[in-house]
Design an enzyme around this catalytic site. Structure first.
Site, PDB file in Angstrom:
ATOM      1  N   HIS A  10      22.432  20.190  56.455  1.00 40.27           N
ATOM      2  CA  HIS A  10      22.300  19.873  57.870  1.00 40.27           C
ATOM      3  C   HIS A  10      21.358  20.856  58.535  1.00 40.27           C
ATOM      4  O   HIS A  10      21.127  21.952  58.037  1.00 40.27           O
ATOM      5  CB  HIS A  10      23.664  19.907  58.569  1.00 40.27           C
ATOM      6  CG  HIS A  10      24.386  21.209  58.431  1.00 40.27           C
ATOM      7  ND1 HIS A  10      25.167  21.510  57.342  1.00 40.27           N
ATOM      8  CD2 HIS A  10      24.448  22.302  59.224  1.00 40.27           C
ATOM      9  CE1 HIS A  10      25.694  22.716  57.477  1.00 40.27           C
ATOM     10  NE2 HIS A  10      25.254  23.225  58.613  1.00 40.27           N
ATOM     11  N   CYS A  42      28.686  29.290  62.317  1.00 42.64           N
ATOM     12  CA  CYS A  42      27.746  29.255  61.193  1.00 42.64           C
ATOM     13  C   CYS A  42      26.336  29.221  61.763  1.00 42.64           C
ATOM     14  O   CYS A  42      26.158  29.001  62.963  1.00 42.64           O
ATOM     15  CB  CYS A  42      28.010  28.050  60.281  1.00 42.64           C
ATOM     16  SG  CYS A  42      27.657  26.449  61.026  1.00 42.64           S
TER      17      CYS A  42
END
Length: 718
Positions: A65, A236
C-alpha cells in the site's frame, strides 16, 4: 464517488510469482479503470513503501500500500494466489493480496473505510470467506461489506445494524458506503480512542441498584478491583493499514485478558488525542509504531512498552503481559519533555535519524541561500560595473563620489561583501535551529562566526551548527528545578552552550577543519587539465542526482564557499556547478517538445515551465519528471550534467555570480563556450530520456503514436 473496489479490480487467479509482479498486475487493473494516472510512478511509490518495511502479515496476507500523487481516488485491488507470494511475513507466503492505493490528499471518509478493512483482516472468518469465493463480484462484495453473507462470515460487524442495535445502516441497493464502515471506521481513522470493551465503568455505575435493594448491605469493600487500563499508540509509515490492524489486535487481546485497552491511531487521516484524563488514569502504555510518536511527552511517568507496529499485530498478548509486569515492578519511563524543533514538527513517514540529519542540514542551507543570492549578485554586478579591481576600492563610508560609476560599484561590492559575510554564521545558526529550535540560534551563530575567524569556512560552519544543536539538545534533557525553568532559554542555555561550542571550535575542532579547508582551496587553485575536467564531471553528477536535494546542495555550497575568497579555480567550479544545474529542467523541456507523445499531458504542461526554470538555474524544475519516472529521468539528467560540468571546466569558463542562470551570462568568462557546454549537456540528457522512455513504451506493447495512450500504457482521455 466510485466504490472502493469493484469486480474489475479482483483477480481470483493471480499468477504472479513475486511481490513486484503481483503489485504490477493489480496496479494495471487500477490503471485500466482510470484510478491510477501513471502506472510506473505509482509502482515506484509502492516499491518505496515496501522498502521501508515488508507488508506481509501472518495468516497468508500481503497488503502492499502507499499514498501517491498518481492515484485519483482511494482504491483497493484484490488478488488470490494459488502458489503464494513472499511479502516478508514470518509465517511464509501470502495467498491473499490487497493492493491499497490512497491519493496524496486522501479524504478521511474513504481512509476510514481502508482502516475498517485493515481491522477486518484480523478476522479469520472474513479471510476464510475470501479464500472460498468463486466469483470476483462476490469477493468485491465481501470486501465492501455490502453482501449479506459478509455479516454471516464475520467480515463486518457493522453490517445488519438493525439486528444488533448498532447505529450503522444495513446494506442498501447501491452498496456504496452503506455498510456502516463510515461510522465504524471514521473515528478509528481520526484516531479516536476505541476501548476493548464497552465504556469503562464508573464508580457510580458499578452497582446501580445494590444500595437501593439492600440498604443493610456491607460497605462496598468487596467491590471488584478496577481492571488494568492500558493506553496505546499505533502508527506505521503510511498510516493506512498496519496502524489500524495493530489497534484491532491490541483491543482483542485486551478483551481476552480482561484488560481495558484504549488506542490512539496516528494514521493518514490525522489523529485525535486520547482524553488527558484517560492517559492520566492509565496503568501502562504500549507504543506499537514505526514512525515517531507524536506528543510523546503525555505519557511520561508511565510503564511503557515500545515496539514496532508489526509486534502489535503479531503478539499483542505478550505486549499486554509485558506492560503489566513492568507496572507490577514499578518500572516507569519519564523522559524530560523538550521543545520540538521546527524541522521535526509534523515528522512523517521516514522519521529516522538519517532523515532528521538531512532536514537539519537543509534547514541551514535553505536559510543561507537568500544571503548567497543577494550578496553574490551584488558582488557580481560590482565587478561588471567597476571591473575586477573594484575589490581594492576604499570604504565608501570614507570616500564616495555620487557622479562616479566606480563609487557605485564599490558600494554594491561592499554591501554584497557584508551580506556574504553572513553565509557561514547563518548556515551554522539555522542548522542548530533546526535541531533545537530557538535556543540553538545563539551557539550556532557564535560557532559559525568562530569558523570564519579561524578560516574554517563552509565546512567549519556546518560542523559548528551540528555541535551547537547537539549541545543544546543535551542541556534540554537535564532535569531543571521549576524555579529556574523561566530563565533557561534566555540566559542559561545561551551562556553554557556558547561556552562549550566556542571551546570546541577554537581549541578542538577548528584547527583541523581550517587545515582541511585550506587544503581544498589550494587544490582548487591548482586544478588544470584532466583534474579539472574530472572535478567538473563529479560536480555535474552531484547537481543532477537529487535535483535540489542534499547532494545538489552540497555541491552548490562547495562552489559558493569558494566565492568568499575567489581565485581562478573557485570561479571555474562555480561556473561548472551552475551550468550543470541548468541541464535537467532544460532537457525535460526539450524532450517534451521533441517527443511529447512519450509524456503525459501534465508532464507536457510542466515542460513549458521547465524552460524558464532551467534558464534561471532552478534545478528543481525537473522534479515532477523524476518523481514520475526516476529510473529513466535521473540517469539521463546525471549524464547530461556530467558532460556539461566537464566541458565547462575544459573550456575554462569562470563565474563570479552564485546564481542567475542565463541572466548573468555577461558576468561569465568565455560566455559562448559556456552556453555551448549547456546546450551539449541538454542534448545528451534529452536524447537519453527519449531513448529510455521509447524502450519502455515498446516493451509495454503500447502504440506510442496512439493519442489515447500515454507511454506507460495507461488509457487516458483523448
Amino acid at each position: 464517488m466510485s466504490e472502493l473496489i469493484t469486480a474489475e479490480l479482483v483477480d481470483l487467479d493471480l499468477s504472479a510469482e513475486t511481490k513486484d509482479a503481483a503489485a504490477r498486475s493489480l496496479a494495471e487493473r487500477m490503471a485500466a479503470s482510470g484510478r491510477v494516472t501513471d502506472l510506473e510512478g505509482f509502482l515506484a511509490d509502492v516499491a518505496a513503501r515496501e522498502a521501508q518495511m515488508p507488508t506481509g502479515l501472518d495468516g497468508g496476507i500481503g497488503i502492499p500500500h502507499c499514498r501517491s500523487t498518481h492515484v485519483t481516488e482511494p482504491t483497493l485491488a484484490f488478488g488470490r494466489s494459488a502458489s503464494g507470494i513472499d511479502f516478508g511475513a514470518p509465517d511464509g507466503p501470502a495467498d491473499l493480496i490487497f493492493l491499497i492505493a490512497a491519493p496524496a490528499g486522501g479524504d478521511a471518509d474513504h481512509l476510514s473505510i481502508l482502516s475498517t478493512l485493515a481491522r477486518h483482516l484480523m478476522d479469520g472468518e472474513f479471510t476464510g470467506a475470501l479464500r472460498s469465493a468463486t466469483e470476483p463480484g462476490r469477493a468485491a462484495s465481501l470486501i465492501r461489506g455490502d453482501a449479506p453473507e459478509a455479516a454471516e462470515a464475520g467480515a463486518a460487524e457493522t453490517v445488519g445494524a438493525e439486528a444488533t442495535g448498532a447505529d450503522a445502516t444495513g446494506a442498501d441497493a447501491t452498496g456504496a458506503d452503506a455498510t456502516g464502515a463510515d461510522e465504524a471506521g471514521a473515528g478509528e481513522a481520526a484516531g479516536e480512542p476505541t476501548p476493548a470493551a464497552a465504556e469503562p465503568p464508573t464508580p457510580a455505575a458499578a452497582e446501580p441498584t445494590a444500595a437501593a435493594a439492600e440498604p443493610a448491605a456491607p460497605e462496598p469493600a468487596a467491590q471488584p478491583a478496577a481492571p488494568f487500563r492500558i493506553v496505546a499508540i499505533t502508527s506505521c509509515p503510511t498510516g493506512i493499514a498496519h496502524t489500524y490492524m495493530a489497534a484491532e489486535s491490541l483491543e482483542k487481546a485486551g478483551t481476552a485478558a480482561g484488560v481495558e485497552v484504549f488506542v490512539e491511531t496516528q494514521g493518514s487521516a490525522g489523529f485525535k488525542r486520547l482524553d488527558p484524563q484517560l492517559v492520566a488514569d492509565a496503568d501502562g502504555v504500549i507504543f506499537a509504531h514505526d514512525v515517531e510518536v507524536r506528543d510523546k511527552e503525555r505519557f511520561a511517568g508511565k510503564p511503557i512498552v515500545d515496539v514496532g507496529v508489526k509486534a502489535g499485530i503479531n503478539r499483542p498478548a505478550e505486549l499486554i503481559a509485558e506492560v503489566r509486569q513492568k507496572a507490577a515492578r514499578g518500572e516507569v519511563s519519564a523522559p524530560a519533555a523538550r521543545p520540538t524543533a521546527p524541522m521535526d514538527k509534523g515528522a512523517g513517514a521516514t522519521d529516522s535519524y538519517a532523515t532528521r540529519l538531512r532536514k537539519w542540514l537543509m534547514t541551514g542551507v535553505s536559510y543561507m541561500v537568500p544571503f548567497v543570492a543577494a550578496g553574490g549578485l551584488l558582488i557580481a554586478l560590482a565587478f561588471a560595473i567597476g571591473g575586477y579591481t573594484i575589490n581594492k576600492a576604499p570604504s565608501v563610508a570614507d570616500h564616495f563620489v555620487w557622479t562616479e560609476a566606480t563609487s557605485w560599484a564599490a558600494l554594491l561590492f561592499q554591501i554584497g561583501g557584508v551580506a556574504f559575510g553572513f553565509l557561514v554564521p547563518v548556515l551554522a545558526g539555522f542548522i542548530a535551529y533546526g535541531m533545537a529550535d530557538r535556543p540553538g540560534l545563539v551557539p550556532g551563530f557564535v560557532g559559525g562566526a568562530i569558523a570564519l575567524t579561524i578560516n574554517a569556512g563552509f565546512l567549519g560552519g556546518l560542523i559548528a551548527g551540528l555541535i551547537a544543536g547537539a549541545v543544546v539538545m543535551a542541556i534540554q534533557r537535564v532535569t531543571i528545578p521549576p524555579v529556574l525553568r523561566g530563565i533557561m532559554p534566555v540566559v542559561v542555555i545561551p551562556l553554557i552552550s556558547s561556552v562549550i561550542v566556542g571551546f570546541l571550535m577554537f581549541l578542538v575542532v577548528g584547527k583541523p577543519v581550517a587545515a582541511l579547508q585550506k587544503g581544498l582551496t589550494d587544490w582548487l587553485s591548482g586544478l588544470s587539465g584532466a583534474n579539472a575536467i574530472i572535478l567538473g564531471a563529479i560536480l555535474g553528477l552531484m547537481m543532477c542526482f537529487d535535483l535540489g536535494g542534499p547532494l545538489n546542495k552540497v555541491a552548490y555550497a562547495f562552489a559558493v564557499g569558494g566565492l568568499a575568497n575567489p581565485n581562478e579555480g573557485s570561479l571555474k567550479v562555480m561556473a561548472a556547478v551552475m551550468a550543470a544545474g541548468m541541464v535537467p529542467p532544460l532537457a525535460m523541456a526539450l524532450a517534451t517538445t521533441v517527443r511529447g507523445r512519450l509524456f503525459t499531458k501534465a508532464e507536457r504542461e510542466n515542460g513549458k515551465a521547465a524552460w524558464v526554470l532551467g534558464a534561471s538555474f532552478i534545478t528543481e524544475g525537473a522534479i515532477p519528471f523524476a518523481a514520475a519516472d526516476p529510473l529513466r529521468v535521473i540517469p539521463s539528467a546525471m549524464a547530461g550534467g556530467a558532460v556539461t560540468g566537464a566541458l565547462s571546466m575544459a573550456f575554462g569558463c569562470t563565474l563570479r555570480a552564485p546564481h542567475g542562470g542565463i541572466f548573468v551570462v555577461p558576468l561569465i568568462g568565455q560566455p559562448l563556450l559556456y552556453l555551448l557546454a549547456i546546450a551539449i549537456g541538454t542534448c545528451v540528457s534529452t536524447a537519453l530520456v527519449i531513448l529510455l522512455k521509447g524502450l519502455r513504451g515498446a516493451s509495454a506493447g503500447s502504440p506510442a503514436d496512439t493519442p489515447a495512450s500515454d507511454a506507460s500504457g495507461v488509457t487516458v482521455a483523448a
